[in-house]
Scaffold this active site. Structure first.
Site, PDB file in Angstrom:
ATOM      1  N   ARG A 170       0.820  -1.218   0.000  1.00  0.00           N
ATOM      2  CA  ARG A 170       0.000   0.000   0.000  1.00  0.00           C
ATOM      3  C   ARG A 170       0.847   1.258   0.000  1.00  0.00           C
ATOM      4  O   ARG A 170       0.410   2.309  -0.476  1.00  0.00           O
ATOM      5  CB  ARG A 170      -1.002  -0.049   1.154  1.00  0.00           C
ATOM      6  N   GLU A 227       3.091  -7.470  13.509  1.00  0.00           N
ATOM      7  CA  GLU A 227       1.950  -7.607  14.420  1.00  0.00           C
ATOM      8  C   GLU A 227       1.311  -8.993  14.224  1.00  0.00           C
ATOM      9  O   GLU A 227       0.848  -9.621  15.155  1.00  0.00           O
ATOM     10  CB  GLU A 227       0.931  -6.514  14.101  1.00  0.00           C
TER      11      GLU A 227
HETATM   12  P1  AMP Z   1       4.242  -3.006  11.645  1.00  0.00           P
HETATM   13  O1  AMP Z   1       5.537  -3.521  11.085  1.00  0.00           O
HETATM   14  O2  AMP Z   1       3.729  -3.859  12.761  1.00  0.00           O
HETATM   15  O3  AMP Z   1       4.303  -1.545  11.994  1.00  0.00           O
HETATM   16  O4  AMP Z   1       3.166  -3.188  10.529  1.00  0.00           O
HETATM   17  C1  AMP Z   1       3.116  -2.309   9.525  1.00  0.00           C
HETATM   18  C2  AMP Z   1       2.810  -2.982   8.209  1.00  0.00           C
HETATM   19  O5  AMP Z   1       1.812  -3.997   8.308  1.00  0.00           O
HETATM   20  C3  AMP Z   1       2.294  -1.948   7.307  1.00  0.00           C
HETATM   21  O6  AMP Z   1       2.875  -2.142   6.031  1.00  0.00           O
HETATM   22  C4  AMP Z   1       0.812  -2.139   7.299  1.00  0.00           C
HETATM   23  O7  AMP Z   1       0.346  -2.054   6.004  1.00  0.00           O
HETATM   24  C5  AMP Z   1       0.573  -3.529   7.847  1.00  0.00           C
HETATM   25  N1  AMP Z   1      -0.337  -3.568   8.986  1.00  0.00           N
HETATM   26  C6  AMP Z   1      -0.030  -3.924  10.264  1.00  0.00           C
HETATM   27  N2  AMP Z   1      -1.087  -3.908  11.065  1.00  0.00           N
HETATM   28  C7  AMP Z   1      -2.116  -3.508  10.302  1.00  0.00           C
HETATM   29  C8  AMP Z   1      -3.502  -3.270  10.545  1.00  0.00           C
HETATM   30  N3  AMP Z   1      -4.054  -3.473  11.759  1.00  0.00           N
HETATM   31  N4  AMP Z   1      -4.251  -2.845   9.525  1.00  0.00           N
HETATM   32  C9  AMP Z   1      -3.712  -2.652   8.301  1.00  0.00           C
HETATM   33  N5  AMP Z   1      -2.433  -2.866   7.996  1.00  0.00           N
HETATM   34  C10 AMP Z   1      -1.627  -3.284   8.972  1.00  0.00           C
END
Ligand code: AMP
Length: 185
Positions: free
Chosen positions: A73, A110
């Protein structure tokens, strides 16, 4: 629509409201317990997307040399912002997708584990980089991206996200980096 050059505070509040009203919660995606923040309604709305892109571009004009978009995205938003600024865009991709020689970082998500890559020759030495993604969750993706940018010889000027999930503490993980979220929940 928010005009380029309008007062920063008002513009940011308007854009935050646009983001708030165009994001959709999808419970239990991609796995049980995760509330996925779907930004397809935002990119499907031309005027909303244009306002968002112009707001980001206005705040970084003259401050960065290249835009980095994080798969997938971040590509949509990153390419639009880079185009508006007249700059190039460098993709950070999931492992195995980039055809040339790459640098790789592994990190925890996550909801899982991931490896991302950048081309070794993606940047000129010292280039100022704006990193763009849709959601800042645990911060692992942004942290790994910043590490890749720096290992490739460039500098991270700022990390810009549409939405920050503050309860996951991603910002703390990014230390004293300049992190801006259009909307924080
Ligand atoms: P993080 O590395 O945990 O900060 O996760 C960020 C990446 O995972 C980003 O590229 C987001 O697009 C995706 N992502 C993580 N959690 C979500 C969520 N709850 N909703 C949408 N995208 C998420």
């Amino acid at each position: 629509m928010t005009a380029v050059g309008s007062p920063a505070d008002g513009a940011q509040a308007d854009v935050a409201e646009i983001v708030r009203t165009h994001l959709r919660d999808i419970p239990d995606f991609p796995k049980p317990g995760v509330v996925f923040k779907d930004f397809t309604p935002l990119i499907a709305d031309g005027p909303a997307m244009r306002t968002l892109v112009l707001d980001i571009a206005r705040r970084y004009a003259g401050r960065v040399d290249v835009v980095v978009g994080i798969e997938a995205r971040g590509f949509i938003l990153g390419a639009a912002v880079a185009y508006e600024l007249g700059l190039g865009m460098v993709p950070i991709r999931k492992a195995g997708k980039l055809p040339g020689q790459t640098l790789k970082e592994s990190y925890a998500l996550e909801y899982g584990h991931a490896e991302i890559e950048v081309h070794t020759d993606a940047f000129e030495p010292g280039q100022r980089v704006l990193v763009i993604d849709d959601v800042l969750a645990t911060g692992g993706t942004a942290e790994a991206t910043a590490a890749l940018v720096e290992r490739a010889g460039a500098e991270v000027t700022a990390i810009e996200v549409v939405l920050e999930l503050s309860f996951l503490g991603g910002r703390e993980r990014l230390g004293d980096r300049d992190v801006n979220a259009i909307l924080t929940v």
